[in-house]
Design a protein around this motif. Structure first.
Motif, mmCIF file in Angstrom:
data_model
loop_
_atom_site.group_PDB
_atom_site.id
_atom_site.type_symbol
_atom_site.label_atom_id
_atom_site.label_comp_id
_atom_site.label_asym_id
_atom_site.label_seq_id
_atom_site.Cartn_x
_atom_site.Cartn_y
_atom_site.Cartn_z
ATOM 1 N N ALA A 1 0.852 -1.195 0.000
ATOM 2 C CA ALA A 1 0.000 0.000 0.000
ATOM 3 C C ALA A 1 0.886 1.243 0.000
ATOM 4 N N PRO A 2 0.602 2.209 -0.878
ATOM 5 C CA PRO A 2 1.447 3.411 -0.946
ATOM 6 C C PRO A 2 1.284 4.289 0.287
ATOM 7 N N ASN A 3 2.311 5.057 0.573
ATOM 8 C CA ASN A 3 2.253 6.044 1.651
ATOM 9 C C ASN A 3 1.543 7.272 1.091
ATOM 10 N N LEU A 4 0.240 7.351 1.334
ATOM 11 C CA LEU A 4 -0.587 8.330 0.629
ATOM 12 C C LEU A 4 -1.523 9.023 1.606
ATOM 13 N N LYS A 5 -1.691 10.321 1.432
ATOM 14 C CA LYS A 5 -2.682 11.072 2.186
ATOM 15 C C LYS A 5 -3.453 11.954 1.213
ATOM 16 N N ARG B 1 -8.715 1.854 7.834
ATOM 17 C CA ARG B 1 -7.942 1.787 6.592
ATOM 18 C C ARG B 1 -7.236 3.117 6.353
ATOM 19 N N THR B 2 -5.991 3.057 5.938
ATOM 20 C CA THR B 2 -5.288 4.271 5.531
ATOM 21 C C THR B 2 -5.703 4.612 4.105
ATOM 22 N N ASP B 3 -5.409 5.823 3.683
ATOM 23 C CA ASP B 3 -5.700 6.202 2.302
ATOM 24 C C ASP B 3 -4.921 5.319 1.331
ATOM 25 N N ALA C 1 -7.031 -6.592 -0.082
ATOM 26 C CA ALA C 1 -7.590 -6.096 1.172
ATOM 27 C C ALA C 1 -6.485 -5.727 2.164
ATOM 28 N N LYS C 2 -6.880 -5.157 3.291
ATOM 29 C CA LYS C 2 -5.927 -4.733 4.323
ATOM 30 C C LYS C 2 -5.073 -5.901 4.799
#
Length: 319
Positions: A70-74, A136-138, A150-151
Motif C-alpha cells: 500500500a502506498p504512503n498516501l494522504k 484503513r489508511t488512504d 484487502a488490508k
C-alpha cells in the motif's frame, strides 16, 4: 483460511492414501486384484491429485497474491475531489455497495448467492466511515481499488476483476476523498470475502480469474471529450466493461454466469446518440422494449450528457 487449509491437508492425505493403494495393487500377484485395483485406485489418485493442485493454486492466488505494498498516501480531500468522487461513486459504487443502489454505501449484499455453486460468501463492504474506512489508511484504500488487495493482504474476488482498477490516480484519490466525507453508518457486518475450498478451486481453474495485474505506476485519464477514447474511460468508471467485457463485445455463458452478457455494439450502432441517451436514462429501448432486468442502466442514467455521448461514441465504434 484455516478451514480451507485443513480441508486441503485432508485431500492431500487422501491422495497419498490412494497412491499407496495403487502401489499395493500393482504388487498383487493375482490379476483380478491387480488390474482392477490399479485402475480404480490409480484414477482416484489422479482425480484427488488434480483437485489438490488446482485448489492449492487457487488458495495461493487468494491468500498470497502478487501485489505492491500500500502506498504512503494522504488524500487532501478538497471540495473538487469530493464532488468528483461523489459523481464516480454514484455511478460505479452505489450499484454494489449502496442501499437499493442509492447512498449510503453501507454494503451488505452477498454476491456469492447469485452464483449457482456454494462457494462461500462475497459480501459488499460498508464504505462509510462507520465501516471498513475507520481502520484503513488512504494508501490501503488506494491499493484495494487499484489492485483488489484487502488490508490483510488477501485478494478480493470481485474487486480484483473490476475495471475500477484502471481509474486514473486523480480519480482514485477523488473517490477516496468522497468516501471519507460521508456520514458514518455502522452495520452488523462490514463485508468481505469468505470463500470456501470450492471457491478456491474455481480460482485455481481459471473459472473465477483475477484481472490482469496493473503494472504501470501513474495512471492518467484521457482528456475529456465526446470521442471514443474518453468514452472507453467512461465505460471503465461506469462499470460497463466489467459486465460486457474489456472490449465491450460481451461475455460467453459460463458455469458462473449461465446466461452470459450480450455484445451491445451491434444494436447501439443502429441507434442515434439521442436514442442511446434516452435508453440509458429510462431503461427502455427505442422500440419500447425494456432493457433486461439484470442490466444496471441506472449507473449510466447518472452520467452527464457529455459522458453519455462519449460512451456512445466508444460503443458504436468497432473494437
Amino acid at each position: 483460511m484455516f478451514v480451507n487449509i485443513l480441508i486441503l491437508l485432508v485431500l492431500i492425505a487422501i491422495t497419498v492414501g490412494a497412491g499407496w493403494l495403487t502401489f499395493r495393487a500393482w504388487k498383487a500377484k493375482r490379476w483380478f486384484v491387480k488390474w482392477p485395483g490399479v485402475i480404480v485406485s490409480g484414477l482416484l489418485t489422479l482425480v484427488f491429485a488434480l483437485v489438490v493442485f488446482v485448489s492449492g493454486s487457487g488458495l495461493a492466488k487468494m491468500y498470497v497474491p502478487t501485489s505492491e505494498p500500500a502506498p504512503n498516501l494522504k488524500v487532501e480531500g478538497t471540495p473538487e475531489q469530493i464532488a468528483r468522487g461523489k459523481y464516480l461513486a454514484y455511478i460505479g459504487c452505489a450499484g454494489c455497495h449502496g442501499t437499493n443502489e442509492e447512498f449510503p454505501l453501507t454494503g451488505g449484499t452477498d454476491f456469492a448467492q447469485e452464483i449457482p455453486m456454494p462457494i462461500g460468501s462475497i459480501v459488499s463492504a460498508n464504505l462509510t466511515p462507520g465501516g471498513v474506512l475507520k481502520d484503513r489508511t488512504d494508501g490501503e484504500l488506494f491499493r484495494v481499488i487499484r489492485h483488489g488487495i484487502a488490508k490483510d493482504g488477501k485478494l478480493l474476488a470481485m474487486m480484483a476483476n473490476m475495471p475500477y482498477r484502471q481509474l486514473s490516480d486523480d480519480d482514485t484519490k477523488s473517490l477516496i476523498a468522497f468516501l471519507r466525507s460521508q456520514p458514518a453508518v455502522e452495520t452488523k457486518t462490514n463485508g468481505g470475502d469468505d470463500l470456501n475450498l470450492l471457491g478456491a478451486l474455481l480460482f485455481g481453474a481459471g473459472m473465477f480469474p483475477a484481472g490482469d495485474p496493473i503494472t504501470q505506476g501513474v495512471i492518467n485519464a484521457p482528456a475529456k471529450g465526446i470521442n471514443a477514447e474518453y468514452g472507453k474511460y467512461v465505460a471503465t468508471f461506469g462499470e460497463c466493461r466489467g459486465c460486457h467485457g474489456p472490449n465491450m463485445t460481451g461475455t460467453p455463458p459460463s458455469d458462473l454466469d449461465p446466461k452470459g452478457v450480450p455484445n451491445p455494439r451491434p444494436i447501439v450502432g443502429t441507434w442515434t446518440r439521442e436514442q442511446f441517451a434516452q435508453t440509458m436514462r429510462t431503461g427502455v429501448r427505442p422500440s419500447g422494449e425494456k432493457l433486461a432486468e439484470r442490466m444496471p442502466w441506472k449507473n449510466a442514467s447518472r452520467m452527464t450528457d457529455d459522458d453519455l455521448s462519449a460512451l456512445y461514441e466508444y460503443i458504436k465504434k468497432a473494437p
